[in-house]
Design a protein around this motif. Structure first.
Motif, short mmCIF file in Angstrom:
data_model
loop_
_atom_site.label_atom_id
_atom_site.label_comp_id
_atom_site.label_asym_id
_atom_site.label_seq_id
_atom_site.Cartn_x
_atom_site.Cartn_y
_atom_site.Cartn_z
N ASN A 10 0.87 -1.16 0.00
CA ASN A 10 0.00 0.00 0.00
C ASN A 10 0.90 1.20 0.00
N ARG A 11 0.37 2.34 0.41
CA ARG A 11 1.15 3.55 0.22
C ARG A 11 2.40 3.60 1.09
N PHE A 12 2.40 2.88 2.22
CA PHE A 12 3.63 2.87 3.00
C PHE A 12 4.64 1.96 2.33
N VAL A 16 0.65 -2.88 5.32
CA VAL A 16 -0.23 -2.73 6.47
C VAL A 16 -1.63 -3.12 6.05
N GLY A 17 -1.91 -2.84 4.79
CA GLY A 17 -3.28 -2.97 4.34
C GLY A 17 -3.69 -4.37 3.93
N ASN A 19 -4.65 -6.89 5.88
CA ASN A 19 -5.53 -7.64 6.78
C ASN A 19 -6.87 -7.93 6.16
N THR A 20 -7.44 -6.91 5.55
CA THR A 20 -8.77 -7.07 5.02
C THR A 20 -8.76 -8.21 4.02
N SER A 105 -5.21 -9.81 13.11
CA SER A 105 -3.90 -9.63 12.48
C SER A 105 -2.77 -10.25 13.30
N GLN A 106 -3.01 -10.54 14.60
CA GLN A 106 -1.89 -11.08 15.37
C GLN A 106 -1.71 -12.59 15.21
N MET A 121 2.65 2.22 13.38
CA MET A 121 2.14 3.08 12.32
C MET A 121 0.89 3.80 12.83
N GLY A 122 0.85 4.04 14.13
CA GLY A 122 -0.23 4.85 14.70
C GLY A 122 -0.04 6.30 14.31
N THR A 159 2.77 -2.14 12.77
CA THR A 159 1.76 -2.49 13.75
C THR A 159 0.91 -1.28 14.12
N ARG A 160 -0.12 -1.57 14.90
CA ARG A 160 -0.99 -0.48 15.33
C ARG A 160 -0.36 0.22 16.54
#
Ligand SMILES: Cc1cc2nc3c(=O)[nH]c(=O)nc-3n(C[C@H](O)[C@H](O)[C@H](O)COP(=O)(O)O)c2cc1C
Ligand code: SF4
Ligand code: FES
Lengths: 195, 616
Positions: A10-12, A16-17, A19-20, A105-106, A121-122, A159-160
């Motif tokens: 994704n953009r990072f 991160v994206g 999970n969905t 996700s874990q 990535m909060g 991570t979150r």
């Protein structure tokens, strides 16, 4: 379930994206179980341990999550054999176990490194430059985000929020949080402490 | 089985241990924040040196976090009859000196304290503006007591509220007092707590449940973690009071897995409370029994939503369920259930002990008591502040806007409410911050996280950051939330890549409206907020990206270009730092960047000593 890193960028550039995508599931790939670690055999003593853990919970309702968490702690991930074993011993259908294991996700379906690095990535960390921290780790470890180093030492993930926003940007290695990493030159030293 | 006398006796004994004549109590903040700043090494040195010097009168204890992250690791020395001394930004060397000169020699080491006033009197944390303006109910014990020692909690009136409720109040009066206090849930929606408890109380069932929502998913908020790590018993005691009020004998705390320290402290606290009979069967000799179990999350933001959280405890995928039925009627395992946030619970014991009038005397007309805000991002004073609702936490800290942000950067906005919220600009900073006012200006309170942005943050990029979060965290149950947010993200991706059109901006608004109206849970319903809010307040930035193909903050790489101006002295610094060798030029000659090779990393821009590199 090997994930094509390109698809998940994704953009990072972090994945991160994904999970969905994982949550919505893609069951077919299960046959390609990713145990490059000499495989978990049925005789593995950890199965017996898991069994006694399950038995100790017998009275209680809603044990799926605690059992999966214990299995992940013990095996490091949740390959199909382990999911099947849990299903047989709890009476929860395998489809449901798989559904839960892929929702959160874990839980990992693939093996992870000995140490888990989560780059926060909060929001607080993001505005204070966590992308730079992530880039530095990618450079140091020579792995892509979401992947494990070839020596099996580290798995790098985004991570979150770690709840340590006051010292952003932060990373978590296993259970330890390291803060104030604006100065990314501290990173090699931190990594050096791990075996 | 415990009687009243026991609790009083224990309190007296604990107080004596903590404050007896001639002893020095030395505490180190060891919450996650303290530990990540190096508190563990400070603690090791402290213990070792105290032992080596044989200082028998020194009592070393662990505490939670006082909420001043910038100053961690913090070490405090308390001596009966003397002013507390606060040492900040400690490390092992400094600690060794403090042990020698202060603990042994009796002379505080001025160099490491927070400073002194004009008369040369030592200042401690409580004298600082940051702390002095606070009203501490929720955080009253954080950074003061040892969270792993139940006696210290009892010394601060711990479990006295539970005793009062069980022995002197009926369940109805407990609920009445909660209603009168005006306490509203701190988990985001601001629902009146007493009212909620009142819904569950009359429902008949073989089992009812009390749940504590410790999933704290809002990135940038960490007050719940701080309470769990600094004062876990306050939450346990409040849950027991809730159990008594609605007739539940079982409680669950759902903690996110990212908080290992909090989980550990909770385990210790539950064990100690059980051992002393403060949890378990027939508490204080009454017929009331109550026990608490910890359940861990596994990394899904949507599990902070109450129905999804219950699904997760039941062992299912954490997908929200339609309401009604409301949890108070049919919640966990189909039984009446009350679910509250950590911070909400942390108010309960104080309300029972001090009375609802005391609580209602603080705050604004419609939000009583205090609220803890987490200040983070581009602000010098990061940390937790607890202030009466509606009071000006952010404004106080940003009043001198030029000094508020690090490196003298200009303040741009505060983001509240996380991925469901929006931003407050300088113009809106004068609005009192409470549940209702924030909604009125297009943001929301959320759990109280406040992330400050400065001129270097691109608001389009921030909007995209939040959408990426929601796309990732949507549970996938509703199409508008699952697919709609993805389409919005794609549009934003185009905009930051310089391929956006004016039509895209309109489409964003349409999509946002649809998603808001047709999603099942608040995650979907509020997902478009960050985009809508930034579009409203920073439309010029969107237009710059779409029409001029520029990113004014210099964040969106595709829209950046670097050129070397005539100010170049030919020092070759930029040439050496460029990772792709896109810069050419001889010593003392004007250098040039090959735009085809440049990856826009900005390395040259950052290193140039002559401001000779322009970004456009
Ligand atoms: C997507 C989503 C995430 C949420 N996350 C949290 C959370 O992390 N912590 C929390 O206390 N409440 C969270 N909530 C709110 C809860 O659903 C619930 O309203 C709250 O915990 C009730 O407690 P209170 O009345 O004490 O505020 C979330 C809601 C939604 C829709
Ligand atoms: S709105 Fe989104 S997160 Fe909420 S239930 Fe629907 S799909 Fe799941
Ligand atoms: S945003 Fe990184 S710790 Fe909270």
């Amino acid at each position: 379930m090997p994930e094509d890193p390109e698809v998940n960028q994704n953009r990072f550039g972090t994945g991160v994206g994904n999970n969905t995508q994982r949550r919505l599931g893609n069951v077919n790939d299960q046959s390609k179980c990713a145990c490059s670690c000499g495989c978990i055999t049925a005789e593995d003593p950890r199965f017996a341990e898991l069994k006694s853990y399950i038995d100790s919970l017998n009275q209680e309702q809603g044990i799926t999550m605690p059992v999966l968490q214990e299995a992940q702690r013990s095996f490091g991930y949740l390959p199909l054999e382990v999911q099947k074993f849990i299903s047989e011993n709890t009476g929860v259908p395998l489809a449901e176990i798989y559904g839960v294991a892929t929702f959160y996700s874990q839980f990992a379906i693939e093996p992870k490194g000995r140490h888990h690095i989560g780059v926060c990535m909060g929001t607080a960390c993001y505005v204070k430059g966590s992308q730079k921290v992530l880039d530095k780790l990618v450079e140091e470890l020579k792995v892509k985000v979401g992947c494990t180093t070839s020596d099996g030492k580290f798995t790098l993930e985004a991570t979150r929020c770690l709840g340590c926003c006051g010292l952003a940007p932060c990373i978590m290695i296993d259970d330890d949080v390291f803060g104030k990493l604006d100065d990314v030159s501290r990173i090699p030293d931190i990594l050096g402490k791990y075996e | 089985m415990m009687t009243m006398v026991d609790l009083n006796g224990l309190k007296a004994k604990a107080l004596e241990e903590m404050e007896s004549e001639g002893t020095l109590r030395v505490v180190v903040g060891m919450a996650t924040c303290g530990q990540s700043a190096g508190a563990r090494r400070v603690m090791e040195t402290l213990k070792k040196d105290v032992a080596e010097l044989g200082l028998d009168n020194v009592n070393v204890a662990v505490t939670g976090c006082v909420g001043m992250c910038t100053y961690e690791p913090i070490l405090e020395v308390l001596e009966p009859g003397k002013k507390k001394v606060t040492y900040i930004r400690m490390d092992p060397e400094k600690t060794a000196r403090v042990v020698k000169e202060h603990l042994q020699g009796g002379k505080p080491v001025l160099d490491y304290t927070v400073g002194h006033d004009h008369a040369g009197n030592l200042k401690n944390l409580e004298d600082l503006q940051f702390y002095a303006k606070q009203e501490r109910i929720v955080l009253r014990n954080c950074g003061t007591i040892d969270p792993e020692n139940i006696h210290e909690y009892i010394a601060r009136d711990g479990y006295a509220a539970l005793r009062k409720a069980l022995l002197e109040m009926t369940p109805e009066t407990v609920i009445d007092e909660m209603k009168k206090s005006g306490l509203r849930g701190r988990g985001g929606a601001g629902f009146p707590t007493g009212l909620k408890w009142g819904f569950a109380a009359p429902n008949k069932a073989d089992q009812k449940y009390i749940i504590c929502n410790a999933d704290e998913g809002d990135p940038g908020a960490f007050m719940d973690r701080s309470v769990l790590e600094g004062d876990p018993h306050a939450v346990l005691e409040a849950m027991a009071i809730g159990g008594y009020a609605i007739g539940a004998s079982k409680g669950y705390i759902y903690v996110r897995a990212e908080y290992p320290v909090a989980v550990e402290r909770l385990k210790i606290a539950i064990g100690q409370a059980q051992e002393m009979g403060l949890l378990g069967r027939k508490i204080f000799g009454t017929d009331f029994s109550f026990d608490i179990e910890i359940r861990l999350g596994a990394g899904a933001f949507v599990c902070g939503e109450e129905t999804a959280l219950m699904a997760s405890i039941e062992g299912e995928r954490g997908e929200p369920r339609p309401r009604p039925p409301f949890p108070a009627v049919k919640g966990l395992f189909g039984r009446p259930t009350i679910l509250n946030n950590v911070e909400t619970y942390a108010n309960v014991c104080q309300i029972i002990l001090n009375g609802p009038e005391w609580f209602a005397s603080m705050g604004t007309e419609r939000s009583k008591g205090t609220k803890v805000f987490a200040l983070g991002g581009k602000i010098n004073n990061t940390g937790l502040v607890e202030v009466p609702d509606g009071h000006q936490a952010a404004r106080d800290h940003l009043r001198n806007r030029r000094r508020a942000c690090p490196h003298g950067k200009a303040f741009k906005a505060v983001q509240t409410g996380g991925p469901s919220g929006g931003c407050i600009t300088a113009a809106d900073l004068d609005t009192p911050i409470d549940f209702d006012n924030l909604v009125a200006i297009g943001s929301m309170m959320g759990s109280g996280g406040m992330i400050v942005m400065d001129e270097d943050n691109c608001m389009v990029d921030i909007a995209r950051f939040f959408l990426d979060f929601t796309v990732d965290e949507s549970c996938g149950k509703c199409t508008p939330c699952r697919e709609g947010t993805k389409r919005m993200l794609e549009i934003l991706d185009r905009i930051v890549a310089g391929e956006g059109t004016m039509q895209d901006l309109e489409n964003l608004e349409d999509l946002a409206e649809n998603i808001r109206l047709t999603s099942l849970c608040a995650l979907g319903q509020t997902a478009p907020n960050p985009v809508m809010s930034t579009m409203k307040h920073f439309r010029d930035e969107y237009l710059a990206h779409v029409q001029d193909k520029k990113c004014p903050a210099g964040v969106c790489k595709a829209l950046l270009g670097y050129v070397i101006t005539a100010d170049c002295k030919g020092c070759t610094k930029c040439k050496r730092v460029c990772p792709v060798e896109a810069i050419t030029g001889e010593v003392k000659q004007l250098h040039v960047i090959d735009q085809a090779l440049c990856i826009r990393c900005g390395a040259c821009f950052n290193v140039c000593s002559f401001n000779a590199i322009a970004r456009n």
